[in-house]
Design a protein around this motif. Structure first.
Motif, PDB file in Angstrom:
ATOM      1  N   HIS A   1      48.283   8.533  66.059  1.00 32.57           N
ATOM      2  CA  HIS A   1      48.674   6.836  65.565  1.00 32.57           C
ATOM      3  C   HIS A   1      48.150   6.693  64.139  1.00 32.57           C
ATOM      4  CE1 HIS A   1      47.853   2.461  66.722  1.00 32.57           C
ATOM      5  NE2 HIS A   1      48.819   2.591  65.938  1.00 32.57           N
ATOM      6  N   ARG A   2      49.232   6.484  63.355  1.00 32.13           N
ATOM      7  CA  ARG A   2      48.843   6.355  62.050  1.00 32.13           C
ATOM      8  C   ARG A   2      48.864   4.806  61.789  1.00 32.13           C
ATOM      9  NH1 ARG A   2      52.791  10.898  59.141  1.00 32.13           N
ATOM     10  NH2 ARG A   2      51.981  12.833  60.471  1.00 32.13           N
ATOM     11  N   GLU A   3      48.295   4.522  60.435  1.00 30.71           N
ATOM     12  CA  GLU A   3      48.187   2.969  60.124  1.00 30.71           C
ATOM     13  C   GLU A   3      49.051   2.833  58.669  1.00 30.71           C
ATOM     14  OE1 GLU A   3      44.539   0.124  58.890  1.00 30.71           O
ATOM     15  OE2 GLU A   3      44.192   1.492  60.314  1.00 30.71           O
ATOM     16  N   CYS A   4      49.518   1.694  58.538  1.00 28.98           N
ATOM     17  CA  CYS A   4      50.379   1.552  57.377  1.00 28.98           C
ATOM     18  C   CYS A   4      49.072   1.257  56.233  1.00 28.98           C
ATOM     19  CB  CYS A   4      51.084   0.117  57.505  1.00 28.98           C
ATOM     20  SG  CYS A   4      52.259  -0.192  55.825  1.00 28.98           S
ATOM     21  N   MET A   5      49.396   2.026  55.009  1.00 25.25           N
ATOM     22  CA  MET A   5      48.443   1.810  53.965  1.00 25.25           C
ATOM     23  C   MET A   5      48.737   0.430  53.168  1.00 25.25           C
ATOM     24  SD  MET A   5      46.065   3.376  52.597  1.00 25.25           S
ATOM     25  CE  MET A   5      45.194   3.009  51.052  1.00 25.25           C
ATOM     26  N   PHE A   6      49.941   0.062  53.168  1.00 22.99           N
ATOM     27  CA  PHE A   6      50.358  -1.310  52.443  1.00 22.99           C
ATOM     28  C   PHE A   6      49.547  -2.432  52.989  1.00 22.99           C
ATOM     29  CE2 PHE A   6      52.773  -5.082  51.579  1.00 22.99           C
ATOM     30  CZ  PHE A   6      52.791  -5.196  50.411  1.00 22.99           C
ATOM     31  N   HIS A   7      49.293  -2.310  54.555  1.00 21.78           N
ATOM     32  CA  HIS A   7      48.882  -3.540  55.222  1.00 21.78           C
ATOM     33  C   HIS A   7      47.614  -3.276  55.102  1.00 21.78           C
ATOM     34  CE1 HIS A   7      52.896  -3.807  57.261  1.00 21.78           C
ATOM     35  NE2 HIS A   7      52.593  -4.819  57.445  1.00 21.78           N
ATOM     36  N   LEU A   8      46.925  -2.119  54.864  1.00 23.77           N
ATOM     37  CA  LEU A   8      45.255  -1.835  54.819  1.00 23.77           C
ATOM     38  C   LEU A   8      45.129  -2.529  53.475  1.00 23.77           C
ATOM     39  CD1 LEU A   8      43.555   1.264  55.450  1.00 23.77           C
ATOM     40  CD2 LEU A   8      43.065   0.454  53.403  1.00 23.77           C
ATOM     41  N   VAL A   9      45.601  -2.251  52.482  1.00 28.52           N
ATOM     42  CA  VAL A   9      45.400  -2.859  51.183  1.00 28.52           C
ATOM     43  C   VAL A   9      45.637  -4.299  50.983  1.00 28.52           C
ATOM     44  CG1 VAL A   9      46.053  -2.550  48.500  1.00 28.52           C
ATOM     45  CG2 VAL A   9      46.030  -0.663  49.893  1.00 28.52           C
ATOM     46  N   SER A  10      46.521  -4.649  51.778  1.00 31.16           N
ATOM     47  CA  SER A  10      46.551  -6.379  52.049  1.00 31.16           C
ATOM     48  C   SER A  10      45.493  -6.900  52.552  1.00 31.16           C
ATOM     49  CB  SER A  10      47.548  -6.614  52.554  1.00 31.16           C
ATOM     50  OG  SER A  10      48.972  -6.242  51.976  1.00 31.16           O
ATOM     51  N   ASN A  11      44.629  -6.221  53.480  1.00 31.42           N
ATOM     52  CA  ASN A  11      43.630  -6.761  54.067  1.00 31.42           C
ATOM     53  C   ASN A  11      42.407  -6.425  53.444  1.00 31.42           C
ATOM     54  OD1 ASN A  11      45.176  -7.478  56.210  1.00 31.42           O
ATOM     55  ND2 ASN A  11      44.856  -5.928  57.432  1.00 31.42           N
ATOM     56  N   PHE A  12      42.483  -5.518  52.304  1.00 34.23           N
ATOM     57  CA  PHE A  12      41.455  -5.035  51.308  1.00 34.23           C
ATOM     58  C   PHE A  12      41.280  -5.957  50.311  1.00 34.23           C
ATOM     59  CE2 PHE A  12      39.174  -2.010  48.908  1.00 34.23           C
ATOM     60  CZ  PHE A  12      38.122  -1.332  49.943  1.00 34.23           C
ATOM     61  N   LYS A  13      41.870  -7.043  50.389  1.00 39.04           N
ATOM     62  CA  LYS A  13      42.020  -7.873  48.891  1.00 39.04           C
ATOM     63  C   LYS A  13      40.509  -8.428  48.531  1.00 39.04           C
ATOM     64  CE  LYS A  13      43.336 -11.854  51.516  1.00 39.04           C
ATOM     65  NZ  LYS A  13      44.460 -12.833  51.777  1.00 39.04           N
TER      66      LYS A  13
ATOM     67  N   LYS B   1      42.349   3.933  62.424  1.00 38.88           N
ATOM     68  CA  LYS B   1      43.490   4.842  62.622  1.00 38.88           C
ATOM     69  C   LYS B   1      43.633   5.976  61.297  1.00 38.88           C
ATOM     70  CE  LYS B   1      43.958   3.197  66.710  1.00 38.88           C
ATOM     71  NZ  LYS B   1      43.284   3.947  67.857  1.00 38.88           N
ATOM     72  N   LEU B   2      44.638   6.689  61.489  1.00 36.81           N
ATOM     73  CA  LEU B   2      44.921   7.572  60.463  1.00 36.81           C
ATOM     74  C   LEU B   2      45.540   7.173  59.184  1.00 36.81           C
ATOM     75  CD1 LEU B   2      45.760  10.882  62.333  1.00 36.81           C
ATOM     76  CD2 LEU B   2      43.476  10.090  61.596  1.00 36.81           C
ATOM     77  N   TRP B   3      45.135   7.054  58.166  1.00 38.17           N
ATOM     78  CA  TRP B   3      45.610   6.346  56.955  1.00 38.17           C
ATOM     79  C   TRP B   3      45.844   7.555  55.682  1.00 38.17           C
ATOM     80  CZ3 TRP B   3      42.355   5.853  52.933  1.00 38.17           C
ATOM     81  CH2 TRP B   3      41.084   5.805  53.354  1.00 38.17           C
ATOM     82  N   THR B   4      45.080   8.560  55.819  1.00 39.76           N
ATOM     83  CA  THR B   4      45.311   9.547  54.667  1.00 39.76           C
ATOM     84  C   THR B   4      46.183  11.036  55.152  1.00 39.76           C
ATOM     85  OG1 THR B   4      44.038  11.040  53.204  1.00 39.76           O
ATOM     86  CG2 THR B   4      43.059  10.269  55.433  1.00 39.76           C
ATOM     87  N   ARG B   5      46.749  11.380  54.081  1.00 41.11           N
ATOM     88  CA  ARG B   5      47.608  12.356  54.544  1.00 41.11           C
ATOM     89  C   ARG B   5      46.738  14.010  54.599  1.00 41.11           C
ATOM     90  NH1 ARG B   5      52.092  12.507  49.422  1.00 41.11           N
ATOM     91  NH2 ARG B   5      53.716  10.857  50.502  1.00 41.11           N
ATOM     92  N   SER B   6      45.630  13.967  54.324  1.00 40.36           N
ATOM     93  CA  SER B   6      44.593  14.813  54.504  1.00 40.36           C
ATOM     94  C   SER B   6      44.432  15.105  55.985  1.00 40.36           C
ATOM     95  CB  SER B   6      43.294  14.756  53.632  1.00 40.36           C
ATOM     96  OG  SER B   6      42.563  13.899  54.033  1.00 40.36           O
ATOM     97  N   GLN B   7      44.405  14.116  56.926  1.00 43.19           N
ATOM     98  CA  GLN B   7      44.184  14.303  58.298  1.00 43.19           C
ATOM     99  C   GLN B   7      45.407  14.050  58.962  1.00 43.19           C
ATOM    100  OE1 GLN B   7      40.983  11.711  59.428  1.00 43.19           O
ATOM    101  NE2 GLN B   7      40.019  12.012  57.380  1.00 43.19           N
ATOM    102  N   PHE B   8      46.869  14.134  58.537  1.00 40.67           N
ATOM    103  CA  PHE B   8      47.951  13.984  59.386  1.00 40.67           C
ATOM    104  C   PHE B   8      48.268  15.625  59.813  1.00 40.67           C
ATOM    105  CE2 PHE B   8      49.798  10.326  56.757  1.00 40.67           C
ATOM    106  CZ  PHE B   8      49.016   9.606  57.267  1.00 40.67           C
ATOM    107  N   ARG B   9      48.849  15.444  61.059  1.00 42.76           N
ATOM    108  CA  ARG B   9      49.380  16.609  61.559  1.00 42.76           C
ATOM    109  C   ARG B   9      50.790  17.111  60.848  1.00 42.76           C
ATOM    110  NH1 ARG B   9      49.607  17.002  67.967  1.00 42.76           N
ATOM    111  NH2 ARG B   9      50.400  14.945  67.556  1.00 42.76           N
ATOM    112  N   THR B  10      50.866  18.509  60.878  1.00 41.58           N
ATOM    113  CA  THR B  10      52.137  18.787  60.179  1.00 41.58           C
ATOM    114  C   THR B  10      53.601  19.115  61.140  1.00 41.58           C
ATOM    115  OG1 THR B  10      51.454  21.003  60.550  1.00 41.58           O
ATOM    116  CG2 THR B  10      50.795  19.935  58.309  1.00 41.58           C
ATOM    117  N   ILE B  11      53.213  18.608  62.332  1.00 44.36           N
ATOM    118  CA  ILE B  11      54.345  18.949  63.364  1.00 44.36           C
ATOM    119  C   ILE B  11      55.608  18.123  63.135  1.00 44.36           C
ATOM    120  CG2 ILE B  11      54.915  19.083  65.964  1.00 44.36           C
ATOM    121  CD1 ILE B  11      52.157  19.536  66.647  1.00 44.36           C
ATOM    122  N   CYS B  12      55.401  16.807  62.830  1.00 41.89           N
ATOM    123  CA  CYS B  12      56.232  15.930  62.674  1.00 41.89           C
ATOM    124  C   CYS B  12      57.136  15.933  61.389  1.00 41.89           C
ATOM    125  CB  CYS B  12      56.023  14.469  62.965  1.00 41.89           C
ATOM    126  SG  CYS B  12      54.718  13.774  61.669  1.00 41.89           S
ATOM    127  N   LYS B  13      56.337  16.575  60.319  1.00 42.08           N
ATOM    128  CA  LYS B  13      57.137  16.991  58.969  1.00 42.08           C
ATOM    129  C   LYS B  13      57.306  15.773  58.293  1.00 42.08           C
ATOM    130  CE  LYS B  13      56.822  21.292  60.190  1.00 42.08           C
ATOM    131  NZ  LYS B  13      55.633  21.979  59.713  1.00 42.08           N
TER     132      LYS B  13
END
Length: 644
Positions: A223-235, A282-294
């Motif tokens: 389960h990943r999280e959209c970074m744009f929405h995270l930044v919008s809530n981070f205002k 939820k996951l929002w950084t590439r360093s913690q993404f799995r590589t299966i889905c490419k």
């Protein structure tokens, strides 16, 4: 002398001669007849645009309200009645199941006041399902947008990406509100359509309902999280440190870079990192993404692309909307099937071209292991380490998700054409499904989404050069202006600023294994904000040490004088709170502090050397006494010990 002309005997051909003797007002039926052609071309035209078109073509000004009723009558004749369009969904279902077996068309309804009314709808074509499973990467972006017609419901969608990095719609759904129940229902129907592919990753926004739906139905998916929405809530947390490190932390390829940017943000604002730990798990950084889905996307731009693709259809009736969406998919599948037939080779040419462009910017270090195998380390950018076989072409090292065979498999199935809805077969359901109950909403109907705070900063149009007054370039790159004007502008505004590359590393990225279980939530580095807590503990410890010293000295003096029973003794006086500790009022003030009304005031005194506390001091009770080993991720922090 006055001349009066009573009759003109000459023939004239002005527009007034073509009029009838009796002029009638434009009725809604006349307006309906005149605006049908405009609405066939674009059904989203409003009454104001139709009013201008009538004025332009017929030289007649009609009142807005009458144009609105004529438009409403024309839409009813073209696209059907509002009361029957939801019931026509059963006919649409019968036609799709006959023409395209295996497709999922699910209609949910419920009874209100002895009337069966529309509740929810799910639509997924069989070619889209098979193409996703056979030719696309196991990655889905799930989001919703609002409908702008009479029914102000939510249009949910699940979109994937093909080997060419093009948008690939999988399914859509319609419900009234974004609730936990509706999203769980939609995700359960999605699982019924595609199952649970290996390595599935689902990206959503930070909406509570959609996150509950994904966690309930797809617990094994990443389960990943959209970074744009995270930044919008981070205002509420703003500053240069977040502009430089927040997005950089999301785009970091390895743990070292992520912890580096995270440490800089935590030093500047510990409350901001605590907010991220609490609200964005939820996951929002590439360093913690799995590589299966490419897929390494950190935003939900696929969903925004789909919403922009169908935005002109959101105002029409639901049965016509689904038929138009099917038609758009049919045309898009046909176009990409033709493209796939023209391609030759193993890997898509677009991917090979992108790899060649990126390889030109790499600084490589080659360490040979044998004549055929070498270890290649890239410096700069994200940093990575690969094993390269010299006797094999680069195409064999690219994943098959980017192959031409997979691209053809995604669009191999045909989406057949359907007849007009007047020729759809009759449904076998034995009831009439009424439209849903509409809720009264204050104000005019909304046709555009509410823009966030970051959208207001976007400038419309192109930049205008102040030297040549043309668009599309800046003044320091102007080719039409003279050198004297550019030098004068540089003297006024200064030299142009260059963008800094904030992500630079020569470390090797350590990627997750493909068979590893998905991470349930974000793993954040341990909290580093010890300085604020230790300063508070230090002040408290100083006061406590001074209080203990004063109480001990008073006890010794009382024992020497033999006045243990004296009630004024600080050592025998009992605290008001019931403890055996002396009261705060009986503690002698330390040097350098004067008593005042309300707050204590500090007096400037000579500097005395600070006493360093031992590890066994009471002030160090909250810190761990174990010495942490040095870590490469901590190299950006100061190696000087905290002065206590």
């Amino acid at each position: 002398m006055t001349v009066a002309v009573k009759k003109n005997n000459f023939k004239h051909d002005c527009s007034s001669t073509r009029r009838k003797k009796k002029v009638k007002n434009g009725t809604k039926h006349w307006i309906c007849k005149k605006v049908k052609d405009f609405l066939i071309e674009d059904a989203t035209l409003g009454a104001r645009e139709l009013q201008k078109k009538i004025k332009e073509h017929h030289k007649v000004h009609i009142h807005y309200k009458r144009v609105y009723y004529g438009q409403k009558l024309a839409l009813q004749q073209l696209y059907g009645d509002w009361d029957s369009n939801f019931n026509n969904l059963f006919r649409f279902k019968a036609q799709v199941e006959n023409s395209c077996p295996g497709s999922l068309v699910i209609i949910d309804h419920y009874t209100i006041n002895e009337k069966i009314r529309f509740r929810r709808f799910f639509f997924a074509l069989k070619p889209c399902i098979d193409g996703f499973l056979n030719g696309c990467r196991p990655y889905l972006v799930v989001d919703s947008t609002f409908l702008t017609g009479r029914f102000k419901g939510q249009l949910a969608s699940a979109n994937a990406v093909d080997g060419h990095n093009w948008l690939y719609p999988v399914c859509v759904g319609v419900f009234d509100l974004e609730t936990n129940e509706n999203w769980i229902w939609f995700m359960s129907k999605l699982r019924e359509a595609i199952g649970s592919p290996r390595g599935l990753a689902i990206s959503t926004d930070v909406g509570q309902a959609v996150m509950v739906g994904v966690a309930e139905v797809f617990p094994q998916a990443e389960h990943r999280e959209c970074m744009f929405h995270l930044v919008s809530n981070f205002k509420k947390y703003r500053g240069k440190v977040f502009d430089d490190h927040l997005w950089a932390a999301a785009y970091s390829w390895n743990t070292y870079l992520f912890e580096k940017h995270w440490t800089e943000m935590e030093k500047a604002k510990p409350a901001a990192t605590n907010y991220l730990r609490k609200c964005h798990k939820k996951l929002w950084t590439r360093s913690q993404f799995r590589t299966i889905c490419k897929v390494d996307y950190v935003t939900n731009n696929l969903a925004e692309s789909f919403n922009n693709w169908i935005k002109d259809l959101k105002a029409i009736n639901l049965d016509d909307f689904m038929d138009k969406l099917r038609q758009l998919l049919m045309v898009k599948w046909n176009q990409r099937r033709k493209i796939g037939k023209k391609l030759d080779g193993l890997i898509l040419p677009h991917i090979i071209k992108m790899l060649n462009e990126k390889s030109r910017e790499l600084i490589l270090e080659v360490s040979e292991s044998s004549e055929d195998v070498a270890e290649v380390t890239a410096f700069g950018g994200s940093g990575f380490r690969i094993y390269y076989l010299t006797n094999e072409p680069i195409e064999k090292h690219v994943d098959l998700y980017y192959s031409i065979e997979k691209f053809r498999a995604a669009y191999s199935a045909l989406i057949l054409a359907l007849p007009d809805k007047s020729q759809w077969p009759k449904s076998k359901h034995e009831f009439f499904m009424h439209p849903p109950l509409l809720k009264a909403v204050a104000g005019r109907p909304k046709t555009e989404r509410h823009k966030g705070y970051s959208d207001n900063k976007r400038k419309k149009g192109q930049h205008q050069c102040p030297i040549c007054k043309d668009y599309g370039h800046h003044w320091h790159n102007c080719k039409k202006g003279s050198k004297e004007d550019i030098e004068a502008m540089k003297a006024v505004r200064g030299p142009p600023k260059k963008r800094k590359n904030t992500i630079v590393s020569d470390q090797s990225s350590i990627m997750a294994l493909e068979d590893e279980a998905p991470t349930a939530s974000m793993s954040f580095p341990p909290s580093q904000n010890l300085e604020a807590t230790t300063t508070k503990k230090r002040k408290h410890a100083d006061l406590c040490s001074e209080a203990s010293k004063s109480s001990q000295s008073m006890e010794i003096s009382s024992n020497k004088k033999g006045k243990l029973g004296n009630s004024n003794s600080a050592g025998s006086k009992r605290s008001r709170s019931g403890s055996n500790q002396p009261e705060g009022l009986s503690i002698d003030e330390p040097e350098g502090v004067k008593k005042g009304k309300g707050k204590r005031k500090k007096v400037i005194s000579k500097k005395t050397p600070k006493k360093k506390l031992v590890l066994d001091s009471p002030a160090m009770g909250t810190r761990s006494k174990m010495v942490q080993p040095a870590s490469p991720a901590m190299s950006t922090r100061s190696k000087r010990r905290l002065s206590l």
